[in-house]
Design an enzyme around this catalytic site. Structure first.
Site, PDB file in Angstrom:
ATOM      1  N   GLN A   1     -17.079 -10.003  13.759  1.00 26.74           N
ATOM      2  CA  GLN A   1     -15.417  -9.974  13.449  1.00 26.74           C
ATOM      3  C   GLN A   1     -15.242  -9.423  12.043  1.00 26.74           C
ATOM      4  OE1 GLN A   1     -13.384 -10.298  15.546  1.00 26.74           O
ATOM      5  NE2 GLN A   1     -13.807 -11.967  17.081  1.00 26.74           N
TER       6      GLN A   1
ATOM      7  N   CYS B   1      -8.746 -10.577  22.127  1.00 27.52           N
ATOM      8  CA  CYS B   1      -8.111  -9.874  21.023  1.00 27.52           C
ATOM      9  C   CYS B   1      -6.884  -9.016  21.671  1.00 27.52           C
ATOM     10  CB  CYS B   1      -9.101  -8.976  20.298  1.00 27.52           C
ATOM     11  SG  CYS B   1      -9.703  -7.588  21.191  1.00 27.52           S
TER      12      CYS B   1
ATOM     13  N   CYS C   1      -7.459   1.225  -0.630  1.00 21.77           N
ATOM     14  CA  CYS C   1      -7.234   0.467   0.732  1.00 21.77           C
ATOM     15  C   CYS C   1      -7.092  -1.013   0.415  1.00 21.77           C
ATOM     16  CB  CYS C   1      -8.044   0.684   1.857  1.00 21.77           C
ATOM     17  SG  CYS C   1      -7.485  -0.052   3.078  1.00 21.77           S
TER      18      CYS C   1
ATOM     19  N   GLU D   1     -26.155 -11.017  26.405  1.00 17.75           N
ATOM     20  CA  GLU D   1     -25.646 -10.082  25.536  1.00 17.75           C
ATOM     21  C   GLU D   1     -26.440  -8.850  26.098  1.00 17.75           C
ATOM     22  OE1 GLU D   1     -23.950  -7.233  23.252  1.00 17.75           O
ATOM     23  OE2 GLU D   1     -23.195  -9.181  23.612  1.00 17.75           O
TER      24      GLU D   1
ATOM     25  N   ASP E   1     -15.994 -14.102  25.745  1.00 15.46           N
ATOM     26  CA  ASP E   1     -15.594 -13.402  24.597  1.00 15.46           C
ATOM     27  C   ASP E   1     -15.776 -11.825  24.796  1.00 15.46           C
ATOM     28  OD1 ASP E   1     -14.742 -12.659  22.017  1.00 15.46           O
ATOM     29  OD2 ASP E   1     -16.236 -13.376  20.785  1.00 15.46           O
TER      30      ASP E   1
ATOM     31  N   CYS F   1       0.705  -1.115   0.035  1.00 15.13           N
ATOM     32  CA  CYS F   1       0.049   0.011   0.288  1.00 15.13           C
ATOM     33  C   CYS F   1       0.767   1.454  -0.008  1.00 15.13           C
ATOM     34  CB  CYS F   1      -0.920  -0.026   1.181  1.00 15.13           C
ATOM     35  SG  CYS F   1      -1.979   1.469   1.241  1.00 15.13           S
TER      36      CYS F   1
END
Length: 451
Positions: A285, A408, A160, A336, A381, A71
């Site tokens: 995700q 993450c 991109c 949730e 998660d 890039c």
């Protein structure tokens, strides 16, 4: 040592923030855009008591791992910190990042940390983009892109390579058509202007795209509605265009309310033979193919180690984990707090004929505190900040066998694993997955056995 001074150094490694680490007479120096084993001439830009920062003045001898970034804006944009490094060495760097976090934060010396699973795609993989929007002072030209690293200077990105090509086409269309619709770009300095962000959710499965125009108002203007309709009419692969309202003077991208102007208010994505609905404000995700690797890994582990277990899916989002593992579970309970995600999860369960899942809305910590049922497997998660101690205490209390922790952030994962082990748990293994190619971020799945 003073700012502006130049030194010759050999880079020892790349750190968890994507910076090269070298030493000058034992003093640590962090170097932007460096690579392991680079021989560099550097210029000192900042000095603290414990370390210095530096820029590359000259590459005397490049590392064998150094490659040309694909890039042209890689150095300017700052979103892909490792794109100048060979992809397979990127995986080695990320493997070491996880190892270092587990040792230095978690205190784990002999933990089994498998080699990272590479991303099936290393270009065009990012299926969610969030571009800040602004405009030039004099010409009023619309700008959209990413901020330079550690700044609020907007880089106007027209191409991109880590996102689907159609995203570039849609953004360019918005740049050109917004002024024609009398839509102004947002100016952060004085909180003026209408269009703050453009968010695109792109489906790998259907190739459809959901466009979200984030505006600095509480209702859509005629111009914004007109722009939304133009986008929908000019792109066959746009499923719908929504408007989100955000008048807050902060860095939050989305406000609480979203209205669908035209078309559908969601797209569909396929994971582990299940079809999921993804809306404007639901978490999913960004790399669907890597995500599928993670979901299949968790599902396989459960099927090989349990005979129809009772599963709790916490911080569930659209209950993706719960719905994916429902085939190998006796029953699944999910929790949730985002109402939109809960609504889409219930629709998804019905559409996929999943009848052994109980989907709950509410705060996970509050749910844990009131829950009395025991679960064979608990899937955690959480967001990047990790779990609270209260949540970990309750997860430990409710778990009869295994916690599967998806994270993450290696640092908060190491912290939380250390806490669970202090309670008597044992970490069986950690499997990293490369979800964010060319960045220093790495997703991990930890398997924890409870006593």
């Amino acid at each position: 040592m003073e700012c502006g001074e130049k030194y010759n150094v050999i880079v020892e490694k790349v750190t968890n923030l994507g910076l090269g680490l070298a030493r000058i007479d034992g003093f640590v120096v962090f170097i932007k855009d460096a690579c392991t084993n680079d021989n560099l001439r550097i210029r000192i830009t900042k000095i603290t008591k414990k370390y210095a920062n530096a820029d590359i003045d000259e590459i005397i001898k490049p590392s064998p791992y150094r490659v040309k970034a694909f890039c042209p804006l890689q150095k300017v944009c700052g979103a892909c910190q490792l794109q100048h490094i060979d992809y397979f060495h990127q995986l080695e760097i990320k493997h070491q990042i996880v190892k270092d976090a587990m040792k230095n934060i978690g205190g784990f010396d002999n933990l089994e940390i498998f080699e990272p699973v590479k991303s099936p795609q290393i270009k065009n993989y990012r299926h969610k983009i969030q571009y800040p929007v602004s405009q030039t002072k004099n010409s009023k030209r619309i700008l959209a892109g990413y901020y330079k690293q550690s700044s609020h200077e907007l880089v106007n990105i027209k191409y991109c390579p880590i996102q689907p090509e159609i995203c570039d086409e849609i953004i360019e269309f918005i740049r050109n058509e917004a002024p024609k619709c009398n839509v102004t770009g947002y100016v952060e300095k004085n909180n003026n202007g209408e269009l703050r962000h453009v968010v695109i959710r792109s489906s790998f499965y259907s190739k459809k795209n959901l466009i979200v125009l984030v505006v600095n108002s509480n209702e859509p203007s005629y111009g914004i509605v007109n722009l939304a309709k133009k986008i929908y009419e000019n792109f066959e692969l746009v499923a719908g265009v929504c408007v989100n309202f955000n008048t807050k003077k902060n860095n939050t991208i989305l406000g609480e309310q979203t209205n669908c102007i035209i078309g559908e208010e969601y797209i569909e994505e396929k994971l582990s033979d299940k079809i999921f609905k993804i809306g404007a404000q639901t978490f999913f995700q960004v790399n669907p193919q890597s995500a599928e690797n993670i979901f299949n890994y968790v599902k396989k582990y459960i099927s090989e180690n349990f005979d129809k277990p009772v599963v709790l899916d916490a911080y569930a989002g659209i209950s993706a984990f719960g719905i994916c593992v429902s085939d190998v579970a006796k029953s699944v309970v999910s929790i949730e707090e985002n109402p939109k995600s809960v609504e889409l999860a219930k629709e998804t369960a019905i559409n996929n004929k999943v009848d052994n899942i109980e989907i709950n809305g509410g705060d996970a910590e509050e749910f844990f505190a009131k829950e009395m049922r025991k679960f064979d497997v608990i899937i955690l998660d959480p967001p990047r900040k990790g779990c609270s101690l209260k949540s970990l205490d309750d997860a430990y209390r409710l778990c009869s066998d295994t916690i599967i922790y998806v994270s993450c952030n290696p640092a908060t994962l190491a912290r939380d694993l250390k806490y669970l082990c202090q309670k008597g748990c044992m970490v069986e293994s950690i499997q990293p997955f490369d979800m964010f190619c060319h960045t220093y971020h790495i997703e991990n799945v930890a398997v924890i056995k409870c006593p």
